[in-house]
Design a protein around this motif. Structure first.
Motif, PDB file in Angstrom:
ATOM      1  N   SER A 121      36.771  38.113  58.886  1.00 37.71           N
ATOM      2  CA  SER A 121      36.111  36.878  59.330  1.00 37.71           C
ATOM      3  C   SER A 121      37.072  35.697  59.391  1.00 37.71           C
ATOM      4  O   SER A 121      36.800  34.722  60.076  1.00 37.71           O
ATOM      5  CB  SER A 121      34.943  36.535  58.399  1.00 37.71           C
ATOM      6  N   GLY A 122      38.201  35.757  58.635  1.00 32.02           N
ATOM      7  CA  GLY A 122      39.172  34.678  58.672  1.00 32.02           C
ATOM      8  C   GLY A 122      38.854  33.507  57.765  1.00 32.02           C
ATOM      9  O   GLY A 122      39.619  32.555  57.685  1.00 32.02           O
ATOM     10  N   GLU A 123      37.724  33.542  57.065  1.00 36.58           N
ATOM     11  CA  GLU A 123      37.341  32.470  56.170  1.00 36.58           C
ATOM     12  C   GLU A 123      36.947  33.064  54.826  1.00 36.58           C
ATOM     13  O   GLU A 123      36.768  34.271  54.691  1.00 36.58           O
ATOM     14  CB  GLU A 123      36.178  31.662  56.775  1.00 36.58           C
ATOM     15  N   VAL A 195      31.237  24.329  53.232  1.00 30.74           N
ATOM     16  CA  VAL A 195      30.579  25.566  52.796  1.00 30.74           C
ATOM     17  C   VAL A 195      29.165  25.634  53.327  1.00 30.74           C
ATOM     18  O   VAL A 195      28.416  24.659  53.272  1.00 30.74           O
ATOM     19  CB  VAL A 195      30.550  25.663  51.257  1.00 30.74           C
ATOM     20  N   GLN A 196      28.805  26.817  53.837  1.00 34.71           N
ATOM     21  CA  GLN A 196      27.420  27.109  54.188  1.00 34.71           C
ATOM     22  C   GLN A 196      26.937  28.247  53.297  1.00 34.71           C
ATOM     23  O   GLN A 196      27.558  29.316  53.260  1.00 34.71           O
ATOM     24  CB  GLN A 196      27.285  27.510  55.654  1.00 34.71           C
ATOM     25  N   GLY A 197      25.857  28.000  52.555  1.00 34.88           N
ATOM     26  CA  GLY A 197      25.270  29.026  51.700  1.00 34.88           C
ATOM     27  C   GLY A 197      23.998  29.554  52.338  1.00 34.88           C
ATOM     28  O   GLY A 197      23.120  28.785  52.722  1.00 34.88           O
ATOM     29  N   HIS A 198      23.903  30.868  52.469  1.00 36.07           N
ATOM     30  CA  HIS A 198      22.770  31.499  53.151  1.00 36.07           C
ATOM     31  C   HIS A 198      22.016  32.418  52.184  1.00 36.07           C
ATOM     32  O   HIS A 198      22.600  33.341  51.612  1.00 36.07           O
ATOM     33  CB  HIS A 198      23.243  32.331  54.342  1.00 36.07           C
ATOM     34  N   LYS A 215      34.833  27.214  55.016  1.00 36.16           N
ATOM     35  CA  LYS A 215      35.898  26.908  55.977  1.00 36.16           C
ATOM     36  C   LYS A 215      36.842  25.889  55.354  1.00 36.16           C
ATOM     37  O   LYS A 215      36.408  24.830  54.897  1.00 36.16           O
ATOM     38  CB  LYS A 215      35.296  26.350  57.276  1.00 36.16           C
ATOM     39  N   ASP A 216      38.123  26.194  55.329  1.00 35.36           N
ATOM     40  CA  ASP A 216      39.122  25.302  54.763  1.00 35.36           C
ATOM     41  C   ASP A 216      39.425  24.187  55.765  1.00 35.36           C
ATOM     42  O   ASP A 216      39.955  24.431  56.848  1.00 35.36           O
ATOM     43  CB  ASP A 216      40.395  26.091  54.451  1.00 35.36           C
ATOM     44  N   ALA A 230      31.012  16.753  58.370  1.00 32.40           N
ATOM     45  CA  ALA A 230      30.452  17.467  57.231  1.00 32.40           C
ATOM     46  C   ALA A 230      29.246  16.736  56.665  1.00 32.40           C
ATOM     47  O   ALA A 230      28.248  17.348  56.280  1.00 32.40           O
ATOM     48  CB  ALA A 230      31.525  17.634  56.150  1.00 32.40           C
ATOM     49  N   LYS A 231      29.351  15.395  56.626  1.00 38.87           N
ATOM     50  CA  LYS A 231      28.221  14.607  56.148  1.00 38.87           C
ATOM     51  C   LYS A 231      27.009  14.815  57.042  1.00 38.87           C
ATOM     52  O   LYS A 231      25.870  14.925  56.571  1.00 38.87           O
ATOM     53  CB  LYS A 231      28.620  13.127  56.120  1.00 38.87           C
ATOM     54  N   THR A 232      27.255  14.892  58.350  1.00 36.01           N
ATOM     55  CA  THR A 232      26.172  15.147  59.291  1.00 36.01           C
ATOM     56  C   THR A 232      25.559  16.521  59.034  1.00 36.01           C
ATOM     57  O   THR A 232      24.337  16.702  59.090  1.00 36.01           O
ATOM     58  CB  THR A 232      26.688  15.078  60.740  1.00 36.01           C
ATOM     59  N   ALA A 233      26.429  17.494  58.740  1.00 38.65           N
ATOM     60  CA  ALA A 233      25.924  18.834  58.463  1.00 38.65           C
ATOM     61  C   ALA A 233      25.089  18.865  57.189  1.00 38.65           C
ATOM     62  O   ALA A 233      24.055  19.535  57.133  1.00 38.65           O
ATOM     63  CB  ALA A 233      27.097  19.812  58.339  1.00 38.65           C
TER      64      ALA A 233
END
Length: 567
Positions: A121-123, A195-198, A215-216, A230-233
């Motif tokens: 995945s590269g991340e 970071v996205q946690g699912h 994602k770095d 990121a804040k928007t996310a």
């Protein structure tokens, strides 16, 4: 079923999920391009790959590797998840397959396949169980986190956060909120991650695992711009709400309690049976009524609201049914069309139906039963085609027992009862409601303000006796009166933050007893008016006549219109 759709879009190779009948449950964009389809919805594996052995693999279990020819020769890795009765098909170009084979020449189970996918995945990808214990991590762990895989697996996300490996755990947020989260994270080595946690759920709805994809973004040239993104996310509540809501009023449906209510409303929207909405003052009964109307086949026709508590008893009959020419002295000389006729082909909404005078209830019963009424001054009935919705915060069953509400009308109204829960039972809705109101009033008054996360948390913890209406009033006032653009906890009115200290604040050595009592009386009346839809309702809460409230409002110079400008 595993929620592979998020991970699937990160993969450089094709991925299909198939059930035991061959129905394609998911296909990523690589597969869509490979098989030249725009969507796998309603497609079976037999349609796109007739020679596939995936159904056999699902039934017999295990793993099988075959080849297929699309635009190029592909290796197809068929894996059975017998406990789920589904199979996973990975379409691997030769170079990727050789890479996987070199890492594990005898790939025999799903764990090895999953590990290979994670590494490609590269991340940074981590998987934890429902308790936050790290089960699996890809080979980017040491490079990004500065921790060896062997020292990471088996550790609790809470302990990792406590030990400073990461400053904030996305896993703990997902476990607590039971939904996807997006957040910024700083590692022990100083690297910044988005970071996205699912969450992954079992078939019975319980949490099974948590997948985190990090994602770095440390080396991004314009770090400030990326941090704003990121804040928007992180604040995706507002974005998601904007997508779900149209310009007309809709219900904010996020909590399980409101999901059930909204599901029932959707199911009965096109049925012409009378709907009875019940709930506390300010929970959104009118918004629910308008939503039902907008979801129905009558949505292009009028939605007519009749507030039974706001129209004087002396004129409510003429307002509802209209009157003929010359019926009243000083009235419209040509007569008047009533609200019932104005709602023809549409929806007639009786708000505060419990306030309807007893002598009008019989005529309303006729309207409900026969879809016809007789205007004042006329002898010939008028036929109308309307759908009825009634709402109240009162207990009509008790009113029937007390003889103040007709029993036959009660049963005619109580066909499809829907109770709209108070905010205390759906606190999960509060951040979304707050975001919605902030956006509305920022645009309305051209004062674009933001609210600190501590303010939103305070809103979630606060007891909103006036429910959504009180929350809405509070946010509009803050948009208009707060002296700063970013509103923090310290900018909230002291009356709101410390309601228990209100009586203490009223006491002053400079006031005598009479002034103290009058000041306290004024505050109590204002509070009752703020959490009531009508003057009559406020008087009932305080146990006095409506005329008494009117007199004291005038005495204390209380601006009722200003208090109710949002109602």
């Amino acid at each position: 079923m595993f929620e592979l759709d998020t991970m699937g879009e990160y993969l450089p190779f094709g991925l299909l999920v198939v059930d035991f009948k061959g129905k394609i449950l998911y296909g990523n964009q690589v597969c869509e391009s490979m098989f030249k389809v725009t969507s796998f919805d309603k497609l079976f594996i037999q349609h796109v790959l007739p020679d596939s052995n995936i159904i056999k693999v699902i039934k017999e279990g295990g793993l099988e590797i075959t080849t297929c020819h699309t635009a190029e020769e592909m290796y197809v890795m068929n894996i059975s998840l017998t406990s789920k009765k589904i199979g996973i098909m990975s379409f691997l170009p030769n170079d990727i397959y050789q890479k996987l084979a070199s890492k594990s020449p005898k790939i025999i189970d799903l764990k090895q396949e999953l590990q290979a996918i994670m590494n490609l995945s590269g991340e940074l990808v981590t998987i934890t169980d429902a308790e936050g214990i790290v089960l699996r991590v890809n080979n980017a762990c040491e490079q990004i986190l500065g921790v060896k895989e062997s020292d990471f697996i088996g550790k609790s996300a809470t302990i990792l956060e406590k030990n400073g490996v990461i400053d904030a755990s996305s896993t703990t947020h997902v476990i607590k909120q039971k939904r996807k989260v997006t957040m910024n994270q700083t590692t022990k080595s100083g690297r910044r991650l988005l970071v996205q946690g699912h969450p992954i759920f079992n078939d019975d709805g319980t949490l099974s695992k948590v997948i985190n994809i990090s994602k770095d973004v440390t080396e991004v040239a314009n770090l400030q711009e990326k941090l704003e993104e990121a804040k928007t996310a992180i604040n995706y509540y507002q974005q998601e709400l904007s997508i779900l809501q149209k310009k007309d009023q809709k219900m904010v449906v996020k909590s399980k309690a409101m999901e059930k209510v909204y599901e029932l409303a959707c199911r009965v929207a096109d049925v012409d049976a009378t709907i009875f909405l019940n709930g506390e003052t300010g929970v959104g009964k009118e918004v629910m009524a308008r939503t039902i109307h907008s979801l129905s086949i009558r949505k292009e026709a009028p939605f007519i609201k009749i507030n039974c508590g706001a129209i004087p008893e002396s004129i409510i009959e003429s307002e509802l049914f209209g009157y003929s020419k010359g019926t009243f002295t000083g009235a419209n000389k040509d007569g008047k069309k009533g609200l019932a006729l104005a709602a023809h082909k549409g929806t007639l909404f009786f708000d505060e139906i419990g306030e309807l005078p007893f002598n009008i209830q019989a005529k309303l019963l006729q309207l409900l039963q026969e879809k016809q009424f007789t205007p004042l001054g006329e002898t010939k009935p008028v036929q109308v085609d309307v759908r009825f919705i009634a709402a109240t915060n009162r207990n009509l069953e008790e009113m029937v027992q007390q003889g103040t509400f007709r029993e036959d009308l009660y049963y005619r109204l109580f066909v499809i009862p829907i109770t709209v829960p108070p905010l205390s039972e759906r606190r999960e809705d509060i951040p979304f409601l707050a975001s919605h109101f902030i956006e509305i009033y920022s645009q309305k008054y051209k004062q674009y303000k933001t609210f600190d996360k501590e303010v939103i948390q305070f809103f979630m913890d606060h007891e909103w006796k006036g429910n959504v209406r009180e929350l809405q009033n509070t946010i509009e006032r803050l948009i208009l009166t707060a002296p700063v653009q970013h509103i923090e906890l310290g900018h909230l009115p002291e009356k709101l933050v410390k309601p228990n200290d209100q009586n203490k604040q009223l006491v002053s050595e400079k006031l005598n007893l009479k002034q103290e009592v009058e000041q306290l009386e004024k505050q109590i009346i204002i509070q009752a008016l703020e959490t009531s839809a009508t003057m009559k309702e406020a008087s009932q809460k305080l146990g006095v006549d409506a005329s008494t409230i009117s007199r004291k409002v005038k005495k204390h110079d209380i601006n009722v219109a200003k208090l109710h400008f949002l109602m």
